[in-house]
Design a protein around this motif. Structure first.
Motif, PDB file in Angstrom:
ATOM      1  N   ASN A  13       0.795  -1.234   0.000  1.00 25.35           N
ATOM      2  CA  ASN A  13       0.000   0.000   0.000  1.00 25.35           C
ATOM      3  C   ASN A  13       0.826   1.282   0.000  1.00 25.35           C
ATOM      4  O   ASN A  13       0.267   2.367  -0.022  1.00 25.35           O
ATOM      5  N   GLY A  14       2.140   1.132   0.044  1.00 27.42           N
ATOM      6  CA  GLY A  14       2.973   2.327   0.112  1.00 27.42           C
ATOM      7  C   GLY A  14       3.185   2.771   1.550  1.00 27.42           C
ATOM      8  O   GLY A  14       2.739   2.123   2.505  1.00 27.42           O
ATOM      9  N   GLN A  15       3.860   3.869   1.719  1.00 31.27           N
ATOM     10  CA  GLN A  15       4.199   4.352   3.059  1.00 31.27           C
ATOM     11  C   GLN A  15       2.961   4.785   3.838  1.00 31.27           C
ATOM     12  O   GLN A  15       1.957   5.205   3.270  1.00 31.27           O
ATOM     13  N   PHE A  16       3.078   4.660   5.160  1.00 32.76           N
ATOM     14  CA  PHE A  16       1.998   5.101   6.048  1.00 32.76           C
ATOM     15  C   PHE A  16       1.905   6.623   6.011  1.00 32.76           C
ATOM     16  O   PHE A  16       2.921   7.329   6.080  1.00 32.76           O
ATOM     17  N   LYS A  17       0.699   7.121   5.906  1.00 34.46           N
ATOM     18  CA  LYS A  17       0.479   8.571   5.904  1.00 34.46           C
ATOM     19  C   LYS A  17       0.269   9.088   7.324  1.00 34.46           C
ATOM     20  O   LYS A  17       0.635  10.221   7.643  1.00 34.46           O
ATOM     21  N   THR A  18      -0.355   8.289   8.168  1.00 36.91           N
ATOM     22  CA  THR A  18      -0.552   8.630   9.579  1.00 36.91           C
ATOM     23  C   THR A  18      -0.304   7.389  10.413  1.00 36.91           C
ATOM     24  O   THR A  18      -0.368   6.258   9.913  1.00 36.91           O
ATOM     25  N   ILE A  19      -0.039   7.584  11.696  1.00 36.52           N
ATOM     26  CA  ILE A  19       0.179   6.425  12.566  1.00 36.52           C
ATOM     27  C   ILE A  19      -1.114   5.644  12.762  1.00 36.52           C
ATOM     28  O   ILE A  19      -1.093   4.438  13.008  1.00 36.52           O
ATOM     29  N   GLU A  20      -2.255   6.321  12.650  1.00 33.18           N
ATOM     30  CA  GLU A  20      -3.543   5.638  12.798  1.00 33.18           C
ATOM     31  C   GLU A  20      -3.767   4.587  11.697  1.00 33.18           C
ATOM     32  O   GLU A  20      -4.526   3.639  11.894  1.00 33.18           O
ATOM     33  N   GLU A  21      -3.121   4.757  10.584  1.00 29.82           N
ATOM     34  CA  GLU A  21      -3.258   3.801   9.486  1.00 29.82           C
ATOM     35  C   GLU A  21      -2.725   2.420   9.879  1.00 29.82           C
ATOM     36  O   GLU A  21      -3.062   1.419   9.254  1.00 29.82           O
ATOM     37  N   LEU A  22      -1.927   2.383  10.925  1.00 28.93           N
ATOM     38  CA  LEU A  22      -1.383   1.111  11.390  1.00 28.93           C
ATOM     39  C   LEU A  22      -2.498   0.146  11.800  1.00 28.93           C
ATOM     40  O   LEU A  22      -2.323  -1.082  11.747  1.00 28.93           O
TER      41      LEU A  22
END
Length: 211
Positions: free
Chosen positions: A181-190
């Motif tokens: 999915n590519g790099q995380f944009k926010t930590i909540e995406e974890l």
């Protein structure tokens, strides 16, 4: 007859001897009669199935290009093979400079095409380089350098497992999600990563960041 008997008998004996020798020369020798012709084998027939199987299982060595950066004598792009390792790439770049920090580099790691290898200087906090989901760097990760937060976009598995509640399997799941999915944009995406719910996220959110 008695007078000429011996005279007639002698030529007759000689004639018989000559006839015998003549027929001996005309008859084929034993070697010619019993000679055996061999049929040469085709080259393909000489290769047995076991040899073919071994050749099929042997991986092909391919030429690759790797980019060596940072504290090496001759930074640049070098042509090596898939049999080479990071130590070979460092040697190709002339070796380390006196300022190089190489303690955290895995010299035994095998090379891949388009791989970038960064060698930081002593005291430098370099950002690891992303190689299609694989990080290769000599810089300390956030957890190793004493920082409280681990960068989800660049940390290796060893660094991710230092986060409270993250074991090897979840660390691999984070890397797999990052690759897909590519790099995380926010930590909540974890929380989109399999196995990480709200409760787990609450325990680790203070220890993670995205850059």
């Amino acid at each position: 007859m008695k007078k000429y008997g011996k005279t007639i008998l002698f030529p007759g004996v000689v004639l018989l001897i000559l006839l015998f020798l003549f027929f001996q020369q005309e008859s084929p020798s034993d070697e010619e009669v019993f000679s055996i012709e061999t049929i040469p084998q085709q080259p393909n027939e000489q290769v047995n199935s076991e040899t073919v199987s071994e050749l099929a299982e042997e991986p092909a060595v391919k030429k690759i290009m790797v980019d060596v950066k940072g504290a090496v004598l001759y930074p640049g792009v070098y042509e090596l093979t898939t049999d080479h390792r990071i130590v070979d790439a460092i040697k190709a770049a002339g070796g380390y400079t006196e300022e190089a920090q190489n303690m955290s580099i895995n010299h035994a790691q095998k090379l891949q095409d388009e791989m970038a290898i960064y060698v930081p200087k002593k005291g430098e906090e370099a950002v690891p380089i992303q190689n299609n989901g694989q990080v290769v760097t000599g810089a300390a990760t956030a957890s190793e350098s004493g920082s409280e937060q681990v960068d989800l976009n660049h940390a290796e598995e060893s660094a991710l497992t230092t986060i409270p509640g993250i074991g090897p399997s979840k660390a691999q799941a984070i890397i797999a999600y990052r690759e897909e999915n590519g790099q995380f944009k926010t930590i909540e995406e974890l929380k989109n990563v399999s196995g990480i719910g709200d409760k787990t996220f609450e325990k680790l959110k203070e220890h993670i960041t995205v850059k």
